[in-house]
Write a protein that holds these residues in place. Structure first.
Motif, PDB file in Angstrom:
ATOM      1  N   ALA A  68       0.847  -1.202   0.000  1.00 21.41           N
ATOM      2  CA  ALA A  68       0.000   0.000   0.000  1.00 21.41           C
ATOM      3  C   ALA A  68       0.875   1.242   0.000  1.00 21.41           C
ATOM      4  CB  ALA A  68      -0.914  -0.017   1.209  1.00 21.41           C
ATOM      5  N   TRP A  69       1.899   1.180   0.776  1.00 25.38           N
ATOM      6  CA  TRP A  69       2.781   2.342   0.858  1.00 25.38           C
ATOM      7  C   TRP A  69       3.454   2.615  -0.496  1.00 25.38           C
ATOM      8  CZ3 TRP A  69       3.716   6.393   3.722  1.00 25.38           C
ATOM      9  CH2 TRP A  69       4.900   7.118   3.510  1.00 25.38           C
ATOM     10  N   ASN A  70       3.990   1.517  -1.075  1.00 25.01           N
ATOM     11  CA  ASN A  70       4.742   1.689  -2.327  1.00 25.01           C
ATOM     12  C   ASN A  70       3.855   2.093  -3.503  1.00 25.01           C
ATOM     13  OD1 ASN A  70       7.127   1.082  -1.110  1.00 25.01           O
ATOM     14  ND2 ASN A  70       7.032  -1.106  -1.580  1.00 25.01           N
ATOM     15  N   HIS A  71       2.638   1.485  -3.575  1.00 20.72           N
ATOM     16  CA  HIS A  71       1.826   1.667  -4.781  1.00 20.72           C
ATOM     17  C   HIS A  71       0.793   2.766  -4.680  1.00 20.72           C
ATOM     18  CE1 HIS A  71       3.633  -2.208  -5.668  1.00 20.72           C
ATOM     19  NE2 HIS A  71       3.362  -1.960  -6.930  1.00 20.72           N
ATOM     20  N   TYR A  72       0.389   3.072  -3.509  1.00 25.16           N
ATOM     21  CA  TYR A  72      -0.699   4.052  -3.420  1.00 25.16           C
ATOM     22  C   TYR A  72      -0.271   5.360  -2.794  1.00 25.16           C
ATOM     23  CZ  TYR A  72      -3.557   0.156  -4.744  1.00 25.16           C
ATOM     24  OH  TYR A  72      -4.073  -0.897  -5.427  1.00 25.16           O
ATOM     25  N   ILE A  73       0.535   5.265  -1.808  1.00 29.09           N
ATOM     26  CA  ILE A  73       0.902   6.515  -1.136  1.00 29.09           C
ATOM     27  C   ILE A  73       2.175   7.088  -1.740  1.00 29.09           C
ATOM     28  CG2 ILE A  73       1.519   7.542   1.091  1.00 29.09           C
ATOM     29  CD1 ILE A  73      -0.240   5.264   2.325  1.00 29.09           C
ATOM     30  N   ALA A  74       3.196   6.211  -1.808  1.00 31.41           N
ATOM     31  CA  ALA A  74       4.457   6.705  -2.356  1.00 31.41           C
ATOM     32  C   ALA A  74       4.353   6.975  -3.862  1.00 31.41           C
ATOM     33  CB  ALA A  74       5.569   5.697  -2.090  1.00 31.41           C
ATOM     34  N   LEU A  75       3.427   6.211  -4.568  1.00 36.44           N
ATOM     35  CA  LEU A  75       3.335   6.370  -6.028  1.00 36.44           C
ATOM     36  C   LEU A  75       2.368   7.462  -6.465  1.00 36.44           C
ATOM     37  CD1 LEU A  75       3.486   2.791  -7.512  1.00 36.44           C
ATOM     38  CD2 LEU A  75       5.216   4.564  -7.522  1.00 36.44           C
ATOM     39  N   GLN A  76       1.755   8.112  -5.498  1.00 38.41           N
ATOM     40  CA  GLN A  76       0.837   9.182  -5.885  1.00 38.41           C
ATOM     41  C   GLN A  76       1.585  10.253  -6.690  1.00 38.41           C
ATOM     42  OE1 GLN A  76      -1.231  10.954  -2.665  1.00 38.41           O
ATOM     43  NE2 GLN A  76      -2.689  11.998  -3.993  1.00 38.41           N
ATOM     44  N   ASN A  77       2.767  10.568  -6.253  1.00 36.96           N
ATOM     45  CA  ASN A  77       3.580  11.552  -6.969  1.00 36.96           C
ATOM     46  C   ASN A  77       4.040  10.990  -8.309  1.00 36.96           C
ATOM     47  OD1 ASN A  77       3.361  13.390  -4.912  1.00 36.96           O
ATOM     48  ND2 ASN A  77       5.160  12.590  -3.843  1.00 36.96           N
ATOM     49  N   VAL A  78       4.273   9.676  -8.344  1.00 37.77           N
ATOM     50  CA  VAL A  78       4.718   9.060  -9.591  1.00 37.77           C
ATOM     51  C   VAL A  78       3.619   9.143 -10.647  1.00 37.77           C
ATOM     52  CG1 VAL A  78       5.478   6.899 -10.635  1.00 37.77           C
ATOM     53  CG2 VAL A  78       6.301   7.547  -8.395  1.00 37.77           C
ATOM     54  N   TRP A  79       2.364   8.967 -10.209  1.00 37.20           N
ATOM     55  CA  TRP A  79       1.244   9.065 -11.161  1.00 37.20           C
ATOM     56  C   TRP A  79       1.185  10.457 -11.770  1.00 37.20           C
ATOM     57  CZ3 TRP A  79      -3.282  11.930 -11.533  1.00 37.20           C
ATOM     58  CH2 TRP A  79      -4.195  11.478 -12.468  1.00 37.20           C
ATOM     59  N   GLU A  80       1.338  11.456 -10.912  1.00 35.43           N
ATOM     60  CA  GLU A  80       1.331  12.833 -11.419  1.00 35.43           C
ATOM     61  C   GLU A  80       2.508  13.053 -12.368  1.00 35.43           C
ATOM     62  OE1 GLU A  80       1.369  15.133  -7.892  1.00 35.43           O
ATOM     63  OE2 GLU A  80      -0.730  14.697  -7.409  1.00 35.43           O
ATOM     64  N   GLU A  81       3.641  12.466 -11.985  1.00 29.31           N
ATOM     65  CA  GLU A  81       4.828  12.603 -12.827  1.00 29.31           C
ATOM     66  C   GLU A  81       4.607  11.927 -14.177  1.00 29.31           C
ATOM     67  OE1 GLU A  81       8.296  11.163 -10.848  1.00 29.31           O
ATOM     68  OE2 GLU A  81       9.566  11.484 -12.591  1.00 29.31           O
ATOM     69  N   ASN A  82       3.900  10.765 -14.101  1.00 24.59           N
ATOM     70  CA  ASN A  82       3.598  10.038 -15.329  1.00 24.59           C
ATOM     71  C   ASN A  82       2.723  10.869 -16.260  1.00 24.59           C
ATOM     72  OD1 ASN A  82       3.613   7.792 -17.015  1.00 24.59           O
ATOM     73  ND2 ASN A  82       1.660   7.087 -16.194  1.00 24.59           N
ATOM     74  N   GLN A  83       1.740  11.533 -15.656  1.00 20.96           N
ATOM     75  CA  GLN A  83       0.873  12.399 -16.461  1.00 20.96           C
ATOM     76  C   GLN A  83       1.687  13.503 -17.125  1.00 20.96           C
ATOM     77  OE1 GLN A  83      -2.576  12.192 -16.975  1.00 20.96           O
ATOM     78  NE2 GLN A  83      -2.246  10.181 -16.124  1.00 20.96           N
TER      79      GLN A  83
END
Lengths: 293, 169
Positions: A68-83
């Motif tokens: 949960a930490w890696n995929h949802y909380i820590a990756l929230q910024n990664v999703w924005e970065e991906n966009q």
């Protein structure tokens, strides 16, 4: 008050015996042969299974938390970065297309400029900014006008060959009638046989070479060039190749159909011939040229 | 202000015709957007405005074509005016009326242009022009006009209620 006695009285000797047995049991565990250890393992296996359940539960909980930490909380910024990266990729693809287009245009202009530098004519490069405004003329609009020194009747070419003729000039634009229009006619010459004729467009959009001598040995595939007899084109510019030659029994002359060397539909830039020296081919000796009246 | 907007509209249509004609072409046949504009305005607003818009857009078109100035101006003016007359002739401007009138006007304008544009018009040329130019273009023009007519009618349903004797709308 006297000291109370235990409920199950065990004598001291028995305790000692039990202690010795326990130590021996431990020693046996350490020194027993492998087979006995396996037997003990089988005996303890069910207990180990029972112990495994909470261990697995704890481990899976840990994993879940880590996931949960890696995929949802820590990756929230990664999703924005991906966009942002996706947008960046789209922007770069657009830029790449633009650059590719500019490269193609630059290459075309480079070819024209190279030709312009090598040809003895004075020419002016121009871009095509519009095409057929009416169905009844095959024409195009170029981005140079009388402010740039363009005048009606000037010839228009590319590095490949003849395009057409300027027919109307505005201050910053000019209208060029293509060679395939029936209103354009220039004098041409079959390069191999040296026979001259009138090159003219047809309503069907093809180009004909009229008035070829009846005995002319013109063959399909022969190149046709300008003859230089008109004021707008110098001698030797490519027009196209003879596609077929026909002559009806009642006709006095042969009629050649020409495949133009320039693809009029794909033109993007042209050269307007502003001036040239109408002379005999440079290969002729000067003494011969001076004989001409 | 209206005149200014009308001129702007004519200018825009000529610009589109000059720039996007290759995109709009179907098998080498280009729709005459200037003609369509004149007809649509004629149907929409009557003969006077159709005539004026036709003259203006025709003048702009003439400035960008190799032929002499005046031919397109007169033809588009006539087309716009005649399309406007239709709104007075028919009690209700129907889709078949739009289609037929536009087709006939396109054919007439095309024939006039053909005679002026080509140095020699003999039977083979006329046949070729009819089969590969005039008729397909007339059909293309009339279908496009009908499409625009429907679009305007969808936006303004009163367009189909032009009655005899009411004068230009």
């Amino acid at each position: 008050m006297s000291r109370s006695e235990p409920n199950f009285p065990i004598s001291t000797s028995i305790r000692r015996v039990l202690g010795v047995i326990f130590i021996l049991f431990l020693a046996l565990l350490l020194f027993l042969p492998r087979q006995s250890q396996e037997w003990l393992g089988h005996v303890g296996g069910p207990f180990a299974r029972i112990l495994e359940v909470p261990l697995h539960a704890v481990a899976s909980t840990q994993d879940s938390i880590r996931h949960a930490w890696n995929h949802y909380i820590a990756l929230q910024n990664v999703w924005e970065e991906n966009q942002q990266l996706n947008q960046e990729v789209q922007r770069l693809q657009g830029e790449q297309n633009l650059l590719r287009e500019q490269t193609i245009i630059a290459t075309q202009f480079q070819q024209l400029l190279t030709y312009q530098e090598t040809t003895p004519m004075t020419t002016l490069p121009a871009r095509i900014i519009g095409r057929n405004v009416s169905n009844w003329y095959r024409a195009m609009i170029i981005n140079k006008g009388n402010q740039d020194g363009i005048h009606p009747e000037m010839g228009v070419i590319t590095d490949a060959g003849v395009v057409g003729r300027v027919v109307r000039v505005n201050p910053t634009t000019a209208i060029v009638l293509l060679l395939s229009d029936p209103n354009v006619a220039i004098t041409g010459m079959v390069q191999n046989s040296r026979d001259e004729g009138l090159v003219q467009g047809t309503p069907q959009g093809t180009i004909h070479m009229k008035y070829l001598p009846p005995l002319s040995p013109v063959q399909p595939g022969d190149p046709v060039v300008t003859s230089g007899l008109t004021d707008d084109f110098p001698r030797g510019l490519q027009i196209g190749r003879i596609h077929q030659v026909t002559k009806a029994d009642t006709d006095l002359f042969q009629l050649g159909e020409i495949d133009p060397i320039v693809d009029f539909a794909k033109l993007e830039a042209v050269l307007v011939i502003t001036s040239f020296q109408p002379s005999l081919p440079s290969s002729l000796p000067k003494s011969t040229a001076s004989l001409s009246p | 202000m209206t005149i200014f907007l009308d001129i702007l509209l004519c200018f825009g249509v000529v610009l589109i015709q000059a720039t996007f004609s290759t995109v709009l072409s179907a098998k080498g046949i280009y729709p005459d957007l200037c003609f369509i504009l004149a007809c649509v305005i004629g149907f929409r607003s009557g003969e006077y405005k159709g005539l004026m818009i036709g003259l203006t857009v025709g003048l702009f078109q003439d400035l960008l074509t190799p032929g002499g100035i005046g031919l397109n101006m007169i033809l588009k003016g006539l087309a716009g005016g005649l399309a406007g007359v239709t709104t007075h002739t028919f009690s209700t401007v129907t889709s078949p009326a739009v289609l037929l009138v536009t087709f006939a006007l396109s054919l007439g304008c095309g024939l006039a242009s053909l005679v002026v544009a080509y140095p020699v018009v003999d039977a083979p040329i006329l046949f070729h022009a009819l089969s590969s130019g005039l008729l397909p273009q007339g059909l293309y023009n009339s279908l496009l006009t009908l499409g625009i007519f429907w679009l305007i009618k969808f936006i303004d349903p009163s367009l189909s209620m032009v009655h005899l004797g009411r004068g230009p709308r």
